[in-house]
Scaffold this motif. Structure first.
Motif, PDB file in Angstrom:
ATOM      1  N   LEU A 125       0.869  -1.180   0.000  1.00  0.00           N
ATOM      2  CA  LEU A 125       0.000   0.000   0.000  1.00  0.00           C
ATOM      3  C   LEU A 125       0.900   1.221   0.000  1.00  0.00           C
ATOM      4  O   LEU A 125       1.789   1.341   0.848  1.00  0.00           O
ATOM      5  N   VAL A 126       0.683   2.113  -0.949  1.00  0.00           N
ATOM      6  CA  VAL A 126       1.504   3.325  -1.036  1.00  0.00           C
ATOM      7  C   VAL A 126       0.585   4.511  -0.776  1.00  0.00           C
ATOM      8  O   VAL A 126      -0.283   4.825  -1.603  1.00  0.00           O
ATOM      9  N   PHE A 127       0.755   5.140   0.358  1.00  0.00           N
ATOM     10  CA  PHE A 127      -0.127   6.243   0.764  1.00  0.00           C
ATOM     11  C   PHE A 127       0.614   7.569   0.656  1.00  0.00           C
ATOM     12  O   PHE A 127       1.651   7.757   1.294  1.00  0.00           O
ATOM     13  N   THR A 128       0.062   8.485  -0.133  1.00  0.00           N
ATOM     14  CA  THR A 128       0.707   9.793  -0.290  1.00  0.00           C
ATOM     15  C   THR A 128      -0.231  10.917   0.147  1.00  0.00           C
ATOM     16  O   THR A 128      -0.107  12.056  -0.302  1.00  0.00           O
ATOM     17  N   GLY A 129      -1.159  10.587   1.025  1.00  0.00           N
ATOM     18  CA  GLY A 129      -2.051  11.597   1.595  1.00  0.00           C
ATOM     19  C   GLY A 129      -2.345  11.221   3.038  1.00  0.00           C
ATOM     20  O   GLY A 129      -1.612  10.443   3.663  1.00  0.00           O
ATOM     21  N   ARG A 130      -3.439  11.746   3.567  1.00  0.00           N
ATOM     22  CA  ARG A 130      -3.837  11.390   4.931  1.00  0.00           C
ATOM     23  C   ARG A 130      -4.102   9.883   5.002  1.00  0.00           C
ATOM     24  O   ARG A 130      -4.516   9.279   4.013  1.00  0.00           O
ATOM     25  N   LEU A 131      -3.946   9.322   6.207  1.00  0.00           N
ATOM     26  CA  LEU A 131      -4.062   7.863   6.344  1.00  0.00           C
ATOM     27  C   LEU A 131      -5.484   7.413   6.699  1.00  0.00           C
ATOM     28  O   LEU A 131      -5.699   6.288   7.152  1.00  0.00           O
ATOM     29  N   THR A 132      -6.457   8.279   6.464  1.00  0.00           N
ATOM     30  CA  THR A 132      -7.835   8.027   6.887  1.00  0.00           C
ATOM     31  C   THR A 132      -8.415   6.742   6.294  1.00  0.00           C
ATOM     32  O   THR A 132      -9.014   5.930   7.014  1.00  0.00           O
ATOM     33  N   ASN A 133      -8.253   6.548   4.981  1.00  0.00           N
ATOM     34  CA  ASN A 133      -8.845   5.353   4.353  1.00  0.00           C
ATOM     35  C   ASN A 133      -8.261   4.075   4.939  1.00  0.00           C
ATOM     36  O   ASN A 133      -8.971   3.079   5.104  1.00  0.00           O
ATOM     37  N   LEU A 134      -6.975   4.099   5.264  1.00  0.00           N
ATOM     38  CA  LEU A 134      -6.352   2.887   5.813  1.00  0.00           C
ATOM     39  C   LEU A 134      -6.822   2.645   7.250  1.00  0.00           C
ATOM     40  O   LEU A 134      -7.063   1.497   7.642  1.00  0.00           O
ATOM     41  N   ALA A 135      -6.975   3.719   8.020  1.00  0.00           N
ATOM     42  CA  ALA A 135      -7.483   3.560   9.384  1.00  0.00           C
ATOM     43  C   ALA A 135      -8.886   2.945   9.361  1.00  0.00           C
ATOM     44  O   ALA A 135      -9.205   2.060  10.160  1.00  0.00           O
ATOM     45  N   VAL A 136      -9.715   3.383   8.422  1.00  0.00           N
ATOM     46  CA  VAL A 136     -11.070   2.828   8.311  1.00  0.00           C
ATOM     47  C   VAL A 136     -11.000   1.361   7.856  1.00  0.00           C
ATOM     48  O   VAL A 136     -11.690   0.488   8.394  1.00  0.00           O
ATOM     49  N   ALA A 137     -10.130   1.089   6.895  1.00  0.00           N
ATOM     50  CA  ALA A 137      -9.980  -0.302   6.408  1.00  0.00           C
ATOM     51  C   ALA A 137      -9.511  -1.214   7.542  1.00  0.00           C
ATOM     52  O   ALA A 137     -10.019  -2.333   7.699  1.00  0.00           O
ATOM     53  N   LEU A 138      -8.575  -0.732   8.358  1.00  0.00           N
ATOM     54  CA  LEU A 138      -8.071  -1.535   9.485  1.00  0.00           C
ATOM     55  C   LEU A 138      -9.154  -1.764  10.535  1.00  0.00           C
ATOM     56  O   LEU A 138      -9.192  -2.815  11.179  1.00  0.00           O
ATOM     57  N   ALA A 139     -10.049  -0.787  10.696  1.00  0.00           N
ATOM     58  CA  ALA A 139     -11.159  -0.979  11.641  1.00  0.00           C
ATOM     59  C   ALA A 139     -12.112  -2.045  11.105  1.00  0.00           C
ATOM     60  O   ALA A 139     -12.651  -2.844  11.868  1.00  0.00           O
ATOM     61  N   LYS A 140     -12.283  -2.084   9.790  1.00  0.00           N
ATOM     62  CA  LYS A 140     -13.183  -3.090   9.193  1.00  0.00           C
ATOM     63  C   LYS A 140     -12.567  -4.482   9.246  1.00  0.00           C
ATOM     64  O   LYS A 140     -13.259  -5.463   9.429  1.00  0.00           O
ATOM     65  N   ASP A 141     -11.255  -4.561   9.031  1.00  0.00           N
ATOM     66  CA  ASP A 141     -10.587  -5.868   9.062  1.00  0.00           C
ATOM     67  C   ASP A 141      -9.145  -5.699   9.563  1.00  0.00           C
ATOM     68  O   ASP A 141      -8.225  -5.494   8.770  1.00  0.00           O
ATOM     69  N   PRO A 142      -8.950  -5.798  10.889  1.00  0.00           N
ATOM     70  CA  PRO A 142      -7.604  -5.587  11.447  1.00  0.00           C
ATOM     71  C   PRO A 142      -6.572  -6.581  10.915  1.00  0.00           C
ATOM     72  O   PRO A 142      -5.378  -6.291  10.943  1.00  0.00           O
TER      73      PRO A 142
END
Ligand code: RIB
Ligand code: CA
Length: 315
Positions: A125-142
């Protein structure tokens, strides 16, 4: 033969995100499973539209789905668009043609979860902005933290911030999301201002790039000419010399070739409570660290990177 790396890009397109997207689309060492979008330099609708237009411009060799994501931080109001650096539309005011491709009918966080499950252990995963989408994804499936790697542009360890005296924009833009990601156990490579602040694309690089385009690449040339010229003017206005800092492209380059940087392992803590320090990335410098959660890029071979960037875009 070197293996092609599968990546998923998350962007807030933005001038340097656009430069990163073009580079990633052109790279024959990367296969882009999809692009997810987030608020940041611009709102998420604009970031999504910009991403689709840049994608059409770069003409990747295969179809790349785009999924729209969060339009605000987890718990805070969204800040203003960053027009001084990215222009009113995020692309330095340049009007790329509309495209027929639409975003997919799936939220970015769901798209991330699905792709990580499908490509388990073989996706970065290459994130070049805020990490919001990944935090939400991790909440859905840690469990995705054990199945993927993360390379992110963000943070500042031994150098000042670029949004507050101590905070970098992507972490400052959603500190709670960054905190959750850094505490999730996902293997992290942090490409922060310690290295991106040295990756200065200057006038000589600009001329080299412009002189290298063929007649068939006229549209890409016109776009890049415009956004670099705009960036040079913006950085001169800020008394930062005539250059464009290649924050987001460097994160993509580190995925392609980690030998461009030197890393040190740290436990990176995200400040979420500070009045002036929210979004700071703090580490304990005592060595050896008792535990670590990130490999932090501390040095970069900047000229090797910039030359590689130019060659890839012109390919
Ligand atoms: O601090 C630089 C970062 O913030 C870059 O990713 C830029 O595009 C913005 O998102
Ligand atoms: Ca960005």
């Amino acid at each position: 033969m070197e293996q092609v790396k599968h990546i998923l890009l998350d962007v807030d397109t933005g001038v340097d995100d656009a430069l990163a997207l073009i580079y990633a689309f052109k790279s024959n060492k990367l296969y882009i499973e999809g692009v997810t979008t987030v608020f940041g330099n611009v709102d998420v609708k604009q970031a999504t539209d910009n991403t689709l237009r840049v994608l059409a411009l770069a003409q990747p060799r295969y179809e790349i789905p785009v999924a729209m994501g969060a339009d605000a931080p987890l718990f805070r109001p969204r800040r203003e668009n960053v027009t001084a650096i990215h222009g009113a539309n995020g692309l330095a005011g340049y009007e790329l043609p509309e495209t027929s491709q639409l975003p997919v009918d799936e939220r970015a966080s769901d798209f991330i979860v699905r792709k990580v499950r499908e490509q388990a252990h073989d996706i970065t995963l290459v994130f070049t902005g805020r990490l919001t989408n990944l935090a939400v994804a991790l909440a859905k499936d840690p469990s995705i933290a054990q199945k993927a790697k993360l390379v992110l542009m963000g943070g500042a360890i031994k150098v000042p911030g670029n949004t507050t005296p101590v905070s970098e924009a992507n972490i400052h833009g959603d500190p709670e999301a960054a905190h959750r990601v850094f505490e999730s156990g996902i293997p992290i490579t942090m490409v922060g201002l310690d290295v991106t602040g040295k990756a200065k694309f200057g006038e000589a690089h600009f001329h080299e790039l412009m002189n290298g385009f063929t007649d068939e690449q006229a549209e890409l040339k016109a776009f890049m000419q415009h956004i670099f010229t705009f960036s040079f003017e913006a950085s001169e206005r800020l008394n930062e010399g005539k250059n464009r800092l290649m924050h987001d492209p460097l994160a993509v380059a580190v995925v392609e070739d980690a030998s461009l940087v030197e890393m040190e392992d740290y436990y990176v803590y995200i400040e979420t409570k500070g009045q002036l320090s929210s979004g700071a990335t703090l580490v304990d410098f005592r060595r050896p660290p008792s535990r670590t959660n990130a490999s932090v890029c501390m040095h970069v071979r900047e000229e090797a990177f910039l030359q590689h960037y130019i060659r890839t875009v012109l390919s």
